[in-house]
Design an enzyme around this catalytic site. Structure first.
Site, PDB file in Angstrom:
ATOM      1  N   PHE A 158       0.812  -1.221   0.000  1.00  0.00           N
ATOM      2  CA  PHE A 158       0.000   0.000   0.000  1.00  0.00           C
ATOM      3  C   PHE A 158       0.844   1.269   0.000  1.00  0.00           C
ATOM      4  O   PHE A 158       0.374   2.332  -0.401  1.00  0.00           O
ATOM      5  CB  PHE A 158      -0.941   0.014   1.219  1.00  0.00           C
ATOM      6  CG  PHE A 158      -0.280   0.460   2.502  1.00  0.00           C
ATOM      7  CD1 PHE A 158      -0.154   1.821   2.795  1.00  0.00           C
ATOM      8  CD2 PHE A 158       0.242  -0.451   3.404  1.00  0.00           C
ATOM      9  CE1 PHE A 158       0.468   2.238   3.971  1.00  0.00           C
ATOM     10  CE2 PHE A 158       0.858  -0.036   4.575  1.00  0.00           C
ATOM     11  CZ  PHE A 158       0.986   1.314   4.851  1.00  0.00           C
ATOM     12  N   SER A 235       5.282  -6.977   3.395  1.00  0.00           N
ATOM     13  CA  SER A 235       5.849  -7.309   4.708  1.00  0.00           C
ATOM     14  C   SER A 235       6.626  -8.628   4.641  1.00  0.00           C
ATOM     15  O   SER A 235       6.381  -9.468   3.764  1.00  0.00           O
ATOM     16  CB  SER A 235       4.731  -7.392   5.738  1.00  0.00           C
ATOM     17  OG  SER A 235       3.785  -8.358   5.317  1.00  0.00           O
ATOM     18  N   CYS A 290       9.381   2.002   3.362  1.00  0.00           N
ATOM     19  CA  CYS A 290      10.271   0.889   3.691  1.00  0.00           C
ATOM     20  C   CYS A 290      11.690   1.390   3.927  1.00  0.00           C
ATOM     21  O   CYS A 290      12.516   0.684   4.476  1.00  0.00           O
ATOM     22  CB  CYS A 290      10.280  -0.131   2.578  1.00  0.00           C
ATOM     23  SG  CYS A 290      10.878   0.558   1.042  1.00  0.00           S
TER      24      CYS A 290
END
Ligand code: NAD
Length: 505
Positions: A158, A235, A290
């Site tokens: 996302f 993830s 990230c």
């Protein structure tokens, strides 16, 4: 196939196949919200296995013709896509802000970084040049070519609904593959905007397709024999699952996972530069990057001073609606905001000092927005959950260590290895760090060292499963496979019958 193709409805977030809206057969959907208001703005369709197979079949049917399309024509489409994207990127940024929540300038930055990969892929004729050896043996030539793989799957997270898909699809398409993109169901509309742009740019039907959905759609991509490669970003637990499942199905896989990025601040660093960097890298995009810095490692006696300078700056951040004059937007969903806030609770009860408390934020936005302000935690230790877990929110932890070696040990023993940075005025220390740190992307006085499109993006350890990073020459290699050819046109007699192993003469 009972599915129909109908005109778009912006609240009905559909699939995209053969350059048209595809509604599929599944009636399942999930709400998409504007994080700044908390209001549902649409519903995204969740593909069934049948829907997924229809989209994969479209990509498979389009592959032979696209593979055989000349490099000149492919490049022309890439250039057209780049021009359209460049001219209309504000539209895409607005879509990102509406579903993700990040501020408009940040959304625009995301699009620009994605565009750089499109520009890189415009050079595909050069990137695909093979090698040629004349007269490897007498009258025998040897050469190598790189060919596309076929239909490939891209599964994205996302937090970068435009840039992360653009790490992969420009290179995949330029190299002659066809694509099925499965975006995040939290902010799926950017993918459809990009799909329309491809159609406008002249990309043939079936070359770029969008499959909306959840695990059902992903599982079909991971196991369907027509899909030849998977590029995943998300993830770590899902990256591991994707890697294990798709490699077991015989596919080429690059699965980029989560992160816990550390910045080391040495005692000789310029503390104003370091404090600015910690604020920008810790709280930009509400920490939902990230490459965000979530652990600032203060070495030696500078810790108090550094914490003061970060706190002073972070307190000035305006949290609010990304379409307004805000520095930082909301978190992506209510559930995620609550989860991040619960980490602050846990850090506090574990003994960390809450220097700046985002739970008390007064945001410039609707009351039901998913707000959480910048949070600074001091005296964090490696056993606390705020340190061990990837929080993915605006929470910056400060850890205090006595020496460079302790800082290095902390980073190298962390399971993640995505990005890291060192702040120092000592070139020797920086060079030593770059050599010794076990992390894929390193910044020296640069807090978010996202590589240029012509280098490759990727982490180490639990931040990437597979051996190939995104874009750059690694990306070109990922989306192509090598073929080596040995050819003889003269002397067709081949010297008659000879059962010996071919020797070079
Ligand atoms: P996520 O893992 O929840 O979802 C990623 C994708 O996987 C989505 O498309 C989602 O629909 C799909 N998915 C989710 N659960 C699944 C399941 N059980 N089975 C199959 N598919 C499933 O990640 P997210 O919350 O969307 O994104 C944030 C995460 O992505 C963070 O961990 C962040 O660090 C990571 N990330 C990493 C990088 C990198 O370069 N390493 C870049 C961006 C984001």
């Amino acid at each position: 196939m009972t599915a129909t193709i109908q005109p778009p409805d912006s609240t009905d977030i559909h699939h995209w196949m053969n350059n048209r809206v595809f509604l599929g057969t599944s009636k399942d959907s999930v709400a998409v919200t504007n994080p700044a208001t908390g209001a549902a703005t649409g519903a995204v369709r969740l593909a069934s296995g049948t829907d997924a197979r229809a989209v994969i079949d479209a990509a498979a049917s389009a592959f032979p013709a696209w593979r055989d399309t000349s490099l000149t024509k492919r490049t022309q489409v890439l250039f057209a896509f780049r021009e359209l994207l460049n001219a209309r990127k504000e539209e895409l940024a607005a879509i990102i802000t509406a579903e993700h929540g990040k501020v408009l300038s940040d959304a625009l930055g995301e699009v620009t970084r994605g565009q750089e990969v499109v520009e890189f892929a415009c050079g595909i004729p050069h990137l695909l040049k093979g090698g040629f050896t004349e007269n490897a043996s007498t009258n025998v030539d040897a050469y190598s070519i790189r060919q596309p793989l076929g239909p490939v799957g891209i599964i994205s997270p996302f937090n970068f609904p435009a840039m992360v898909p653009m790490w992969f699809f420009p290179v995949a398409i330029a190299a002659g593959n066809t694509v099925v993109l499965k975006p995040s169901e939290k902010d799926p509309s950017a993918s459809l905007w990009m799909a329309r742009l491809w159609a406008e740019a002249g990309l043939p039907e079936g070359v770029f397709n969008v499959l909306q959905g959840d695990k059902t759609a992903v599982d079909e991509l991971l196991t369907n024999p027509k899909i030849k490669a998977i590029s995943f970003v998300g993830s770590t637990p899902i990256a591991q699952y994707v890697y294990a499942t798709a490699t077991a199905a015989g596919k080429r896989v690059q699965a980029l996972g989560g992160a816990k990025n550390h910045a080391v601040i040495l005692p000789d660093a310029d503390l104003d530069v370091a404090a600015d960097a910690m604020v920008n890298a810790g709280f930009g995009s509400a920490g939902e990057r990230c490459m965000a810095i979530s652990a600032a490692v203060a070495v030696g006696p500078i810790a108090d001073d550094l914490v003061d300078r970060i706190a002073e700056r972070a307190a000035t951040i305006k949290t609010g609606d990304g379409t307004k004059d805000s520095d930082m937007g909301p978190l992506v969903t209510e559930a995620h905001r609550d989860k991040v806030a619960s980490y602050i609770d846990a850090g506090e009860s574990d003994g960390a000092k809450v220097v700046l408390d985002g739970r008390q934020v007064s945001a410039d936005g609707a009351a039901d927005g998913f707000w959480l302000g910048p949070t600074l935690l001091d005296n964090v230790t490696p056993s606390m959950s705020v340190y061990t877990d990837e929080i993915f929110g605006p929470v910056l932890s400060v850890l205090r260590v006595a020496t460079y070696d302790e800082a290095l040990e902390l980073i190298n023993s962390n399971p993640y290895g995505n990005g890291t940075a060192i702040f120092t005025n000592d070139g020797g220390a920086a060079r030593r760090f770059q050599n010794e740190v076990e992390v894929g992307m390193v910044g020296i006085n640069v807090p978010i060292p996202v590589p240029m499109a012509y280098y490759s993006f990727g982490g180490w350890k639990a931040s990437l499963f597979g051996d190939t990073h995104a874009h750059g020459t690694e990306g070109v290699n990922f989306f192509t496979r090598a073929k080596a050819i040995t050819s003889r046109w003269l002397d067709p007699s081949h010297g008659g019958i000879n059962l010996g192993f071919p020797e070079n003469k």
